[in-house]
Scaffold this motif. Structure first.
Motif, PDB file in Angstrom:
ATOM      1  N   ASP A 181      10.854   2.274  11.651  1.00 49.43           N
ATOM      2  CA  ASP A 181      10.855   3.160  10.492  1.00 49.43           C
ATOM      3  C   ASP A 181      10.723   4.624  10.929  1.00 49.43           C
ATOM      4  O   ASP A 181      11.424   5.501  10.407  1.00 49.43           O
ATOM      5  N   VAL A 182       9.866   4.884  11.878  1.00 51.09           N
ATOM      6  CA  VAL A 182       9.705   6.251  12.384  1.00 51.09           C
ATOM      7  C   VAL A 182      10.989   6.718  13.074  1.00 51.09           C
ATOM      8  O   VAL A 182      11.445   7.854  12.889  1.00 51.09           O
ATOM      9  N   GLN A 183      11.589   5.839  13.872  1.00 46.82           N
ATOM     10  CA  GLN A 183      12.813   6.195  14.605  1.00 46.82           C
ATOM     11  C   GLN A 183      13.952   6.509  13.646  1.00 46.82           C
ATOM     12  O   GLN A 183      14.680   7.502  13.815  1.00 46.82           O
ATOM     13  N   VAL A 184      14.155   5.663  12.646  1.00 48.13           N
ATOM     14  CA  VAL A 184      15.237   5.892  11.683  1.00 48.13           C
ATOM     15  C   VAL A 184      14.972   7.150  10.870  1.00 48.13           C
ATOM     16  O   VAL A 184      15.892   7.920  10.544  1.00 48.13           O
ATOM     17  N   GLY A 185      13.685   7.404  10.553  1.00 48.70           N
ATOM     18  CA  GLY A 185      13.340   8.578   9.765  1.00 48.70           C
ATOM     19  C   GLY A 185      13.646   9.890  10.458  1.00 48.70           C
ATOM     20  O   GLY A 185      13.785  10.931   9.806  1.00 48.70           O
ATOM     21  N   LEU A 186      13.754   9.883  11.786  1.00 55.58           N
ATOM     22  CA  LEU A 186      14.091  11.107  12.511  1.00 55.58           C
ATOM     23  C   LEU A 186      15.547  11.515  12.311  1.00 55.58           C
ATOM     24  O   LEU A 186      15.890  12.687  12.516  1.00 55.58           O
ATOM     25  N   LEU A 187      16.416  10.569  11.967  1.00 51.10           N
ATOM     26  CA  LEU A 187      17.849  10.843  11.870  1.00 51.10           C
ATOM     27  C   LEU A 187      18.397  10.740  10.451  1.00 51.10           C
ATOM     28  O   LEU A 187      19.411  11.364  10.138  1.00 51.10           O
ATOM     29  N   TYR A 188      17.763   9.947   9.587  1.00 45.69           N
ATOM     30  CA  TYR A 188      18.301   9.735   8.249  1.00 45.69           C
ATOM     31  C   TYR A 188      17.267  10.120   7.191  1.00 45.69           C
ATOM     32  O   TYR A 188      16.048  10.066   7.440  1.00 45.69           O
ATOM     33  N   GLU A 189      17.765  10.472   6.026  1.00 41.87           N
ATOM     34  CA  GLU A 189      16.892  10.837   4.924  1.00 41.87           C
ATOM     35  C   GLU A 189      16.171   9.598   4.394  1.00 41.87           C
ATOM     36  O   GLU A 189      16.513   8.469   4.706  1.00 41.87           O
ATOM     37  N   GLU A 190      15.202   9.855   3.535  1.00 40.98           N
ATOM     38  CA  GLU A 190      14.347   8.774   3.048  1.00 40.98           C
ATOM     39  C   GLU A 190      15.120   7.751   2.215  1.00 40.98           C
ATOM     40  O   GLU A 190      15.027   6.558   2.440  1.00 40.98           O
ATOM     41  N   GLY A 191      15.876   8.213   1.263  1.00 42.96           N
ATOM     42  CA  GLY A 191      16.571   7.286   0.370  1.00 42.96           C
ATOM     43  C   GLY A 191      15.797   7.083  -0.920  1.00 42.96           C
ATOM     44  O   GLY A 191      14.719   7.642  -1.140  1.00 42.96           O
ATOM     45  N   VAL A 192      16.340   6.244  -1.794  1.00 42.79           N
ATOM     46  CA  VAL A 192      15.764   6.012  -3.124  1.00 42.79           C
ATOM     47  C   VAL A 192      15.082   4.654  -3.142  1.00 42.79           C
ATOM     48  O   VAL A 192      15.642   3.649  -2.690  1.00 42.79           O
ATOM     49  N   ARG A 193      13.843   4.637  -3.656  1.00 47.21           N
ATOM     50  CA  ARG A 193      13.096   3.376  -3.827  1.00 47.21           C
ATOM     51  C   ARG A 193      12.902   3.109  -5.310  1.00 47.21           C
ATOM     52  O   ARG A 193      12.859   4.028  -6.132  1.00 47.21           O
ATOM     53  N   LYS A 194      12.755   1.825  -5.603  1.00 50.62           N
ATOM     54  CA  LYS A 194      12.357   1.458  -6.954  1.00 50.62           C
ATOM     55  C   LYS A 194      10.855   1.685  -7.117  1.00 50.62           C
ATOM     56  O   LYS A 194      10.109   1.704  -6.139  1.00 50.62           O
ATOM     57  N   ALA A 195      10.432   1.864  -8.367  1.00 43.65           N
ATOM     58  CA  ALA A 195       9.011   2.117  -8.627  1.00 43.65           C
ATOM     59  C   ALA A 195       8.174   0.930  -8.168  1.00 43.65           C
ATOM     60  O   ALA A 195       8.497  -0.238  -8.430  1.00 43.65           O
ATOM     61  N   HIS A 196       7.083   1.231  -7.443  1.00 42.93           N
ATOM     62  CA  HIS A 196       6.202   0.175  -6.945  1.00 42.93           C
ATOM     63  C   HIS A 196       5.129  -0.136  -7.974  1.00 42.93           C
ATOM     64  O   HIS A 196       4.636   0.749  -8.683  1.00 42.93           O
ATOM     65  N   SER A 197       4.762  -1.407  -7.999  1.00 46.49           N
ATOM     66  CA  SER A 197       3.655  -1.800  -8.871  1.00 46.49           C
ATOM     67  C   SER A 197       2.334  -1.383  -8.245  1.00 46.49           C
ATOM     68  O   SER A 197       2.236  -1.166  -7.040  1.00 46.49           O
ATOM     69  N   SER A 198       1.315  -1.273  -9.055  1.00 43.96           N
ATOM     70  CA  SER A 198       0.028  -0.772  -8.573  1.00 43.96           C
ATOM     71  C   SER A 198      -0.677  -1.739  -7.644  1.00 43.96           C
ATOM     72  O   SER A 198      -1.530  -1.351  -6.860  1.00 43.96           O
ATOM     73  N   ASP A 199      -0.333  -3.047  -7.703  1.00 46.63           N
ATOM     74  CA  ASP A 199      -1.024  -4.042  -6.876  1.00 46.63           C
ATOM     75  C   ASP A 199      -0.087  -4.647  -5.840  1.00 46.63           C
ATOM     76  O   ASP A 199      -0.175  -5.828  -5.526  1.00 46.63           O
ATOM     77  N   SER A 200       0.810  -3.832  -5.290  1.00 48.31           N
ATOM     78  CA  SER A 200       1.793  -4.374  -4.361  1.00 48.31           C
ATOM     79  C   SER A 200       1.135  -4.949  -3.129  1.00 48.31           C
ATOM     80  O   SER A 200       1.550  -5.994  -2.616  1.00 48.31           O
ATOM     81  N   SER A 201       0.088  -4.298  -2.637  1.00 52.07           N
ATOM     82  CA  SER A 201      -0.549  -4.785  -1.409  1.00 52.07           C
ATOM     83  C   SER A 201      -1.510  -5.921  -1.665  1.00 52.07           C
ATOM     84  O   SER A 201      -2.028  -6.523  -0.725  1.00 52.07           O
ATOM     85  N   LYS A 202      -1.795  -6.247  -2.935  1.00 57.18           N
ATOM     86  CA  LYS A 202      -2.723  -7.334  -3.271  1.00 57.18           C
ATOM     87  C   LYS A 202      -2.011  -8.515  -3.886  1.00 57.18           C
ATOM     88  O   LYS A 202      -2.631  -9.357  -4.528  1.00 57.18           O
ATOM     89  N   ARG A 203      -0.752  -8.623  -3.694  1.00 56.51           N
ATOM     90  CA  ARG A 203       0.021  -9.682  -4.325  1.00 56.51           C
ATOM     91  C   ARG A 203      -0.363 -11.022  -3.715  1.00 56.51           C
ATOM     92  O   ARG A 203      -0.489 -11.140  -2.493  1.00 56.51           O
ATOM     93  N   THR A 204      -0.553 -12.064  -4.534  1.00 56.30           N
ATOM     94  CA  THR A 204      -0.898 -13.416  -4.062  1.00 56.30           C
ATOM     95  C   THR A 204       0.317 -14.294  -4.108  1.00 56.30           C
ATOM     96  O   THR A 204       1.268 -14.037  -4.827  1.00 56.30           O
ATOM     97  N   PHE A 205       0.277 -15.353  -3.296  1.00 58.70           N
ATOM     98  CA  PHE A 205       1.404 -16.284  -3.199  1.00 58.70           C
ATOM     99  C   PHE A 205       0.946 -17.674  -3.588  1.00 58.70           C
ATOM    100  O   PHE A 205      -0.142 -18.112  -3.219  1.00 58.70           O
ATOM    101  N   SER A 206       1.809 -18.381  -4.301  1.00 56.03           N
ATOM    102  CA  SER A 206       1.572 -19.795  -4.583  1.00 56.03           C
ATOM    103  C   SER A 206       2.146 -20.608  -3.436  1.00 56.03           C
ATOM    104  O   SER A 206       2.973 -20.133  -2.664  1.00 56.03           O
ATOM    105  N   VAL A 207       1.697 -21.834  -3.337  1.00 52.98           N
ATOM    106  CA  VAL A 207       2.200 -22.690  -2.260  1.00 52.98           C
ATOM    107  C   VAL A 207       3.565 -23.238  -2.583  1.00 52.98           C
ATOM    108  O   VAL A 207       4.151 -23.964  -1.784  1.00 52.98           O
TER     109      VAL A 207
END
Length: 759
Positions: A601-627
């Motif tokens: 990500d750091v390497q690509v960021g040196l040569l290319y612009e950031e780009g467009v992301r979709k809006a992130h949810s507030s609990d993206s890093s706390k997402r749980t998974f079912s089995v």
């Protein structure tokens, strides 16, 4: 006081005074009275019929006392002014009057002296006339006799010349004064032929003919000398004398050209000796100068002499053209051999000057021999030499580009500079090298070069030679050579560093956005390229560069995705998932995946612009998974899972897949960092999913997959354009693990979070 100002005031005052006098006397600028009708009014003070009494009576009747006094005052002023001006003019012209008087007095004295001289001359002419008449009268009786004696004297001199002619011819033959001998014989030949019936004249004629035959043999002998002892000038004199002796012109033509060929071949042999393989090759300008000074100059002299000697023999013209074309072909072959040895591209000025000298000297041949093909053949050599030089510069540019890529690869192996710095250095060096090459090639079109402005050279050379064969071909070479890095085989993309693929993709993209347009505009301005000839449009080259950039970036994503996939595949295949222990930590390979992804990500960021992301949810890093795969949208089915009902959960998963959005793993990426990272992560997680589907898991194996996926989800969502894509693929991985688990007992979510946070 300013002296210039005073002079101007004085001049103005004089003009004013003169103007008033002219006005008073009725004169114009040329000093003549204007032609106008005379006034008959007796009251007109300026008219010829002016009557003072009538004028005064009129004033007394019409004017008041005050007006009369004013009128008197004005008239007095005018009279005084005119008197003053007249006195001034007399003073100013006094010296002129005195000088004119002296000149007139001097002229009277000079004319008096001249009259005396003319009288003397007239007397002398009269005496000469009388003396001439006296001589004419004295010689009148002897004039006819003197004329007769003069004619006899002239005849005797001619007879003396004829009788002395054989001895004179022998003397000239001994002194090798062939031209004088031929001239003397030609003067007497007609007379001897006319009086050949007389025995005395017949003997003189026979003696002269024998001597002239001997002279002709000596002249012919000069043609047979093979050592080149006869110069071109002497040879021309020999031919001219033989023609005066009535030798056959055709035979002399062949002998003249044969002798000239032997001398010109010596010049060609000298040139050929200079370019033998075992000898050091002379500088191209020295070689061309020697060929022009020796061979071409001698050839022009031969042509001139031939035409002067045989100008009245039209049938001999074809012999000369064949002779010139044959020798010129041999000379051109030597010139081309020497030019082909000029392979270095460091200094182009010597070659250009040599070709200019070569072309310039051949123009003399075209003027001397209009129908010859020599100038056209020489022009073709110049064009071929320039075209070959352009090819050499193209090869040099290509070698420079490949060497630059080698330097970049070495710099990437020992990272001391960032990728952005390497890209900037590479782009600048390529552009500077192109400018340097264009400056060198531009010497062919300099104003002082004779062939540069010729239509047969400039148009074709600038448009096809420089623009198409040099600049356009180099741009295409950059794109094609860059695309070749995408054709290497192997799971890891062969030996091509991924960073090089990324750098080249950005280089090609910069070519498409700005570099190509700049280079072609610079070329068109420097070489005044005429767009009448078919040329490659800028849009076509930009499209090829963008296509190469897209292919390189797609390949970069594939290579980086395969590198991470290789780590994940080995981590899955080398582990016993059925008999593994209860998970207490995140596996090291997952940490390595996150670290490598961050580095990318750091390497690509040196040569290319950031780009467009979709809006992130507030609990993206706390997402749980079912089995179970895709069961986060229907959590009520998770608690009802038992080993006796596997078909129900499989059925639910398959039904949800039918309505979920299809993920294209190897689709083309956009030219921004988010799109690149999304493509790499898609390939990595898809490989992880496929490897999981080939394994069987125990309880703790499933729980380890849960921990690993939760750890990946905590970090990978930051890199992609849509976090739902990561969630979906991780759900698939956990669900596939559960479907292939012998004892599906999922780990508590709180325990998973503790392990991941501790990891």
């Amino acid at each position: 006081m300013d002296p210039e100002g005073s002079m101007l005031d004085e001049s103005g005052r004089r003009r004013k005074v003169h103007g008033m006098l002219k006005l008073y006397y009725g004169l114009n600028e040329e000093g003549k009275a204007p032609e106008q009708p005379q006034s008959l009014d007796p009251c007109d003070i300026n008219g010829p019929h002016f009557d003072p009494e009538l004028y005064l009576n009129k004033l007394r009747r019409e004017c008041s006392l005050g007006e009369l006094m004013d009128h008197e005052t004005c008239m007095v002023k005018q009279i005084r002014s005119l008197d003053s001006d007249m006195q001034t003019l007399v003073y100013e012209n006094y010296n002129k009057f005195i000088s004119a008087t002296d000149t007139i007095r001097k002229m009277k004295n000079d004319f008096k002296k001249m009259e005396d001289e003319m009288d003397c001359l007239s007397a002398n002419m009269a005496a000469i006339t009388d003396f001439s008449a006296s001589i004419s009268g004295t010689l009148q009786d002897q004039h006819a006799q003197i004329t007769k004696l003069s004619g006899v004297h002239t005849l005797l001199r001619k007879l003396q010349f004829l009788f002395e002619l054989p001895a004179r011819l022998n003397k000239c033959l001994e002194l090798q004064a062939y031209a004088q001998a031929v001239s003397s014989h030609r003067r007497a030949r007609c007379v001897l032929q006319q009086y050949s019936h007389l025995p005395s004249f017949k003997g003189i004629q026979d003696d002269c003919n024998a001597i002239m035959e001997k002279l002709a043999q000596e002249l012919r002998q000069k043609f047979r000398w093979e050592d080149g002892g006869t110069s071109a000038k002497d040879l021309s004199e020999c031919v001219e004398l033989l023609l005066q002796l009535d030798e056959p012109a055709e035979e002399l033509c062949e002998k003249f050209l044969s002798h000239a060929r032997s001398r010109l071949e010596q010049d060609l042999q000298g040139l050929e000796a200079e370019i033998k393989p075992h000898l050091p090759i002379p500088a191209v300008k020295e070689f061309i100068d020697r060929g022009c000074n020796e061979f071409v100059s001698s050839l022009c002299l031969v042509i001139t002499s031939y035409q002067e000697l045989f100008i009245n023999h039209a049938q001999t013209g074809e012999l000369l053209k064949a002779f010139v074309d044959d020798l010129a072909a041999r000379y051109f072959s030597l010139v081309e051999r020497r030019i082909q040895e000029e392979k270095g591209v460091s200094d182009n000025s010597l070659l250009v000057r040599a070709l200019d000298r070569f072309h310039r000297r051949l123009q003399a041949v075209s003027k001397l021999l209009p129908g010859s093909t020599v100038p056209n053949q020489g022009t073709e050599i110049v064009i071929r030499a320039a075209t070959e030089r352009v090819k050499q510069y193209l090869t040099a540019l290509q070698s420079f580009y490949m060497d630059s890529l080698t330097d970049v690869r070495q710099a990437l192996a020992t990272p001391r500079l960032s990728v952005a710095a390497l890209l900037s250095s590479l782009s600048a060096s390529i552009l500077n090298q192109i400018k340097s090459v264009l400056a060198s090639v531009h010497l062919f079109t300099a104003k002082d070069i004779t062939f540069s402005n010729k239509p047969y050279f400039k148009g074709e050379f600038c448009s096809q030679g420089v623009r198409e064969n040099l600049v356009v071909n180099f741009i295409r070479f950059v794109c094609q050579s860059s695309r070749q890095f995408c054709e290497s085989a192997g799971d890891k993309g062969g030996s091509t560093p991924p960073a090089l693929l990324l750098l080249l993709s950005r280089l090609c993209l910069d070519f498409e956005t700005s570099t190509i347009s700049y280079i072609l505009t610079l070329t068109d301005e420097q070489f005044l390229v005429q767009h009448q000839n078919p040329i490659t449009p800028v849009t076509t080259l930009c499209g090829e560069a963008r296509e190469a950039a897209q292919k390189l970036l797609n390949h970069y994503v594939k290579v980086q995705g395969l590198i991470i996939s290789q780590m994940l595949r080995k981590s899955v295949e080398t582990r016993d998932w059925v008999n593994t222990i209860e998970p207490r930590n995140v596996r090291a390979v997952m940490k390595r995946v996150v670290e490598d992804t961050t580095s990318i990500d750091v390497q690509v960021g040196l040569l290319y612009e950031e780009g467009v992301r979709k809006a992130h949810s507030s609990d993206s890093s706390k997402r749980t998974f079912s089995v179970y795969s895709s069961s986060r949208q229907q959590p009520r089915y998770a608690a009802s899972y038992t080993p006796s009902a596997p078909m129900d959960t499989n059925l639910l998963s398959n039904i949800h897949k039918l309505f979920s959005e299809r993920i294209d793993i190897f689709s083309s990426v956009e030219f921004n960092k988010v799109s690149v990272m999304t493509g790499i992560i898609k390939i990595s997680l898809k490989t992880f999913l496929e490897c999981v589907r080939l394994r069987t898991f125990g309880r703790y194996g499933l729980q380890q997959i849960q921990v690993d996926c939760h750890y990946l989800q905590m970090y990978l969502w930051r890199f992609v354009s849509d976090e739902n894509l990561v969630h979906f693929l991780l759900d698939e991985i956990v669900g596939s693990s559960a479907h292939r688990c012998l004892d599906p007992c999922p780990m508590e979510q709180s325990v998973i979070e503790v392990i991941c946070e501790r990891g």
